[in-house]
Design an enzyme around this catalytic site. Structure first.
Site, PDB file in Angstrom:
ATOM      1  N   SER A  79       1.409  -4.811  -2.429  1.00 21.82           N
ATOM      2  CA  SER A  79       2.074  -3.708  -1.717  1.00 21.82           C
ATOM      3  C   SER A  79       3.461  -3.343  -2.236  1.00 21.82           C
ATOM      4  CB  SER A  79       2.186  -4.037  -0.243  1.00 21.82           C
ATOM      5  OG  SER A  79       0.965  -3.791   0.370  1.00 21.82           O
ATOM      6  N   LYS A  82       3.877   0.088  -3.505  1.00 18.37           N
ATOM      7  CA  LYS A  82       4.032   1.254  -2.616  1.00 18.37           C
ATOM      8  C   LYS A  82       5.412   1.902  -2.781  1.00 18.37           C
ATOM      9  CE  LYS A  82       0.543  -0.444   0.520  1.00 18.37           C
ATOM     10  NZ  LYS A  82       0.199  -1.510   1.438  1.00 18.37           N
ATOM     11  N   TYR A 203      -5.444   3.383  -6.258  1.00 18.90           N
ATOM     12  CA  TYR A 203      -4.634   2.507  -5.396  1.00 18.90           C
ATOM     13  C   TYR A 203      -4.920   1.033  -5.718  1.00 18.90           C
ATOM     14  CZ  TYR A 203      -3.397  -0.052  -1.128  1.00 18.90           C
ATOM     15  OH  TYR A 203      -2.905  -0.981  -0.246  1.00 18.90           O
ATOM     16  N   TYR A 255       6.082  -4.701   7.005  1.00 20.55           N
ATOM     17  CA  TYR A 255       5.049  -4.401   8.016  1.00 20.55           C
ATOM     18  C   TYR A 255       5.567  -4.693   9.432  1.00 20.55           C
ATOM     19  CZ  TYR A 255       2.886  -5.417   3.564  1.00 20.55           C
ATOM     20  OH  TYR A 255       2.622  -5.486   2.244  1.00 20.55           O
ATOM     21  N   VAL A 273       0.878  -8.949  -0.550  1.00 21.32           N
ATOM     22  CA  VAL A 273       0.052 -10.120  -0.233  1.00 21.32           C
ATOM     23  C   VAL A 273      -0.224 -11.012  -1.446  1.00 21.32           C
ATOM     24  CG1 VAL A 273      -1.075  -9.243   1.858  1.00 21.32           C
ATOM     25  CG2 VAL A 273      -2.097  -8.771  -0.386  1.00 21.32           C
TER      26      VAL A 273
HETATM   27  N1  GLN Z   1      -4.069  -4.408  -2.043  1.00 25.41           N
HETATM   28  C1  GLN Z   1      -3.714  -4.875  -0.743  1.00 25.41           C
HETATM   29  C2  GLN Z   1      -4.533  -4.169   0.308  1.00 25.41           C
HETATM   30  O1  GLN Z   1      -4.749  -3.014   0.167  1.00 25.41           O
HETATM   31  C3  GLN Z   1      -2.263  -4.643  -0.513  1.00 25.41           C
HETATM   32  C4  GLN Z   1      -1.799  -5.113   0.839  1.00 25.41           C
HETATM   33  C5  GLN Z   1      -0.497  -5.845   0.835  1.00 25.41           C
HETATM   34  O2  GLN Z   1       0.038  -6.300  -0.152  1.00 25.41           O
HETATM   35  N2  GLN Z   1       0.006  -6.019   2.026  1.00 25.41           N
HETATM   36  O3  GLN Z   1      -4.996  -4.738   1.243  1.00 25.41           O
END
Ligand code: GLN
Length: 321
Positions: A79, A82, A203, A255, A273
């Site tokens: 993430s 992003k 993505y 988050y 993650v």
């Molecule tokens: N690729 C992961 C997902 O889409 C990214 C989520 C994350 O890093 N929180 O679930």
């Protein structure tokens, strides 16, 4: 006064030795915390990470570097990408158009939640949760190839070694039905542009870019330095856009843990993650952390603990000054 407070809030600049000592302590604290987390396994490839791994890297505006632990280990950016997607959207579409596709509100829900998207609003709550990033990717997919976006990631992270981690990408592709559901829900509402499959594919690839703690420190430095790479003088992101990016990192970057991180650490940050945590501290100073053992919110337990310590020791909290 807590045990870890050494500098008064009348912020004197810490010496090089104090900074190095604070990072050394943060590394020890973070490493000890790894036992309290669990590596992500909903993307099977991520479950292969060593839960005890931990590294912390720092790069400042004068090019001074610090690195403790696993700072050369490659892992997927997840993430943290992003932030890069948001930067590209702001650059090519501008502020108004970007925020006609996505809101700028903390969601208070898990990163991959579909709930409020169905019940509360047609637009994703913010660009730093899955729905928001998928939406912005849909608006960029016609204009930019994966290679274009990877090139921009390499520049921002000052890391030519960034490439697609094929194993993680295939694993995400195989297990990504929740993200497909988000894309199709957005499409059904007439919000997502173009093809949902093409969008999630791009993505997934962006989430599978392989970085190191050092790359994330460089990205943090560019953001903390108003979008300029201080080592080359290159202007990579407009300062006005950096202001928006930092604000969203502060309010939404971790988050449904963003509020607590804002209070306890008070530094714009973005987690993933894969175990990455990228922070843009004042100075300018970029801090990149890697610790794949995660808390229940999907944030690196070691990364968060280390940042709590650094924030106290070096008065990094935005409200310390
Ligand atoms: N690729 C992961 C997902 O889409 C990214 C989520 C994350 O890093 N929180 O679930």
């Amino acid at each position: 006064m807590t045990e870890t407070t050494i500098l008064s809030s009348a912020a004197r600049t810490p010496s090089r030795e104090e900074i190095e000592q604070a990072f050394r302590e943060a590394y020890e604290i973070g490493r000890a915390a790894t036992i309290t987390g669990k590596v992500a396994d909903y993307i099977p490839e991520l479950a292969k990470a060593n839960p005890r791994a931990f590294g912390i890297a720092m790069l400042d505006g004068e090019g001074n570097r610090l690195a403790f632990g696993d700072t050369d280990t490659r892992f997927s950016i997840q993430s943290v990408c992003k932030v890069i997607i948001l930067a590209v959207s702001l650059k090519t579409k501008g502020f108004r158009e970007t925020f006609s596709h996505v809101m700028m509100e903390p969601s208070g829900d898990a990163f991959n939640s579909i709930l409020k998207l169905d019940t509360r609003s047609n637009l994703p709550f913010n660009p730093l949760i899955n729905a928001g990033a998928i939406q912005l990717v849909s608006t960029l997919a016609d204009e930019f190839s994966f290679e274009d976006l990877m090139g921009f990631a390499r520049e921002l992270c000052m890391d030519e070694g960034i490439c697609l981690d094929q194993a993680v990408y295939h694993s995400e592709f195989e297990s990504g039905n929740r993200n497909r559901a988000i894309a199709y829900l957005l499409k059904s509402k007439g919000v997502l542009q173009g093809d949902p499959e093409k969008t999630v594919d791009l993505y997934f690839k962006l989430c599978s870019l392989s970085v190191t703690a050092r790359s994330l420190a460089s990205l943090g430095l560019v953001i903390s330095n108003d979008g300029v790479n201080p080592l080359t003088g290159e202007h990579l992101i407009d300062p006005e856009h950096v202001r928006t990016i930092k604000s969203l990192m502060f309010t939404c970057g971790l988050y449904d843990f963003s509020g607590r991180f804002g209070v306890m650490v008070g530094v714009p940050g973005k987690s993933g993650v894969g175990g990455g945590l990228m922070c843009a501290a004042r100075g300018p100073m970029g801090i990149g952390l890697y610790g794949p053992a995660l808390d229940e919110f999907g944030n690196s337990v070691a990364g968060v603990k280390a940042m709590e310590h650094l924030s106290r020791r070096l008065n990094l909290h935005v409200f310390d000054y």
